[in-house]
Scaffold this active site. Structure first.
Site, PDB file in Angstrom:
ATOM      1  N   ASP A 133       0.732  -1.289   0.013  1.00  0.00           N
ATOM      2  CA  ASP A 133       0.020  -0.082  -0.153  1.00  0.00           C
ATOM      3  C   ASP A 133       0.883   1.364   0.033  1.00  0.00           C
ATOM      4  O   ASP A 133       1.918   1.225   0.424  1.00  0.00           O
ATOM      5  CB  ASP A 133      -0.702   0.043   1.421  1.00  0.00           C
ATOM      6  CG  ASP A 133      -2.212  -0.626   1.029  1.00  0.00           C
ATOM      7  OD1 ASP A 133      -2.603  -0.664  -0.315  1.00  0.00           O
ATOM      8  OD2 ASP A 133      -3.224  -0.386   1.691  1.00  0.00           O
ATOM      9  N   LYS A 162      -3.167   2.997  -2.815  1.00  0.00           N
ATOM     10  CA  LYS A 162      -4.369   3.578  -2.904  1.00  0.00           C
ATOM     11  C   LYS A 162      -4.409   4.736  -1.734  1.00  0.00           C
ATOM     12  O   LYS A 162      -3.817   4.665  -0.466  1.00  0.00           O
ATOM     13  CB  LYS A 162      -5.225   2.508  -2.290  1.00  0.00           C
ATOM     14  CG  LYS A 162      -5.946   1.726  -3.162  1.00  0.00           C
ATOM     15  CD  LYS A 162      -7.079   0.788  -2.548  1.00  0.00           C
ATOM     16  CE  LYS A 162      -7.653   0.130  -3.714  1.00  0.00           C
ATOM     17  NZ  LYS A 162      -8.272   0.893  -4.604  1.00  0.00           N
ATOM     18  N   MET A 198      -9.491  10.291   7.630  1.00  0.00           N
ATOM     19  CA  MET A 198      -9.805  10.690   6.337  1.00  0.00           C
ATOM     20  C   MET A 198     -10.710  11.951   6.344  1.00  0.00           C
ATOM     21  O   MET A 198     -11.474  12.148   5.743  1.00  0.00           O
ATOM     22  CB  MET A 198     -10.339   9.696   5.443  1.00  0.00           C
ATOM     23  CG  MET A 198      -9.238   8.767   5.136  1.00  0.00           C
ATOM     24  SD  MET A 198      -9.917   7.184   4.116  1.00  0.00           S
ATOM     25  CE  MET A 198     -10.410   6.303   5.425  1.00  0.00           C
TER      26      MET A 198
END
Length: 247
Positions: free
Chosen positions: A35, A56, A168
């Site tokens: 990742d 990602k 996020m």
């Protein structure tokens, strides 16, 4: 050889927070799918493996999930030991559950290896206990980014009385503030905004619910970052109050 995929949590970034089980999986790996937020220093544990980046990251071009599925399946069916190395914990906003379910439907053996999630590590590095007797009896982990752009039940979160750890959320600070205030949360609720949790360049900005958007702008807060919202974000005062109450 029987096909197997390890879905391994790389932790928040500090190489010393990697678990022994994760190290063992990396040492046995023939192929490692990495990742974007994984610390490259962790790759010293798999010096002979084939390394494939499948990044990602919010707001950036990302590898399609279906392509990652096909890669894992291809190498597993070749009899190789495959490690999908994911930032944080694979089952906390990491699609570990989706990947494990899909692979098992294809007849592939899967093992999940936990990693320390950024919300925990970042808070701890800032001396913030996510739960604290007499202050917060629980913690709620949520993401401000959803695949279908649906909204959380912010009123329930505001009224729940637990410490909120929001992943996020940098791009949605205004919405988060508005929704929590409308849900009844106090405007002076302490907030800690923690960037690059557990890494040497970790930064933190202490604020309040009413001021967090302006303070984040002045601080130039950037992703990856987590928000800790709750009385525990004033940890020093909270611990002192608890000590005084029990003296």
């Amino acid at each position: 050889m029987s096909a197997k995929v390890w879905l391994v949590g790389a932790g928040p970034g500090d190489p010393e927070l990697l678990t022994l089980k994760a190290v063992r999986a990396l040492r046995e790996a023939d192929v490692v799918l990495i990742d974007d937020l994984v610390n490259p220093a962790l790759l010293e544990h798999c010096p002979t493996a084939r390394l494939i980046t499948v990044g990602k990251r919010g707001g950036c071009r990302s590898t399609p999930q279906a392509f990652i599925h096909r890669l894992m399946l291809r190498y597993a069916r070749q009899g190789k030991c495959v490690v999908r190395l994911k930032g944080g914990d694979p089952c906390i906003f990491g699609r570990g559950g989706e990947e494990a379910t899909w692979l098992r439907q294809q007849g592939v053996e899967v093992e999940l290896v936990n990693g320390i999630t950024a919300g925990l590590a970042g808070a701890t590095n800032c001396d913030i206990p996510l739960t604290l007797r007499g202050v917060s009896r629980g913690v709620t982990l949520v993401t401000a980014h959803t695949q279908d752009d649906s909204s959380l039940n912010w009123r329930a979160l505001a009224e729940g009385g637990t410490t909120l750890v929001i992943y996020m959320g940098v791009a949605k600070l205004g919405e988060i503030r508005q929704q929590l205030l409308e849900g009844g949360m106090s405007d002076d609720m302490p907030v800690a905004m923690i960037e690059n949790a557990s890494l040497p360049h970790q930064r933190e900005c202490r604020s309040s619910l009413s001021r967090m958007q302006e303070d984040a702008h002045e601080f130039a807060l950037k992703s990856p970052a987590i928000l800790v919202i709750g009385r525990v974000a004033q940890a020093t005062q909270a611990v002192e109050a608890l000590a005084s109450a029990t003296a």
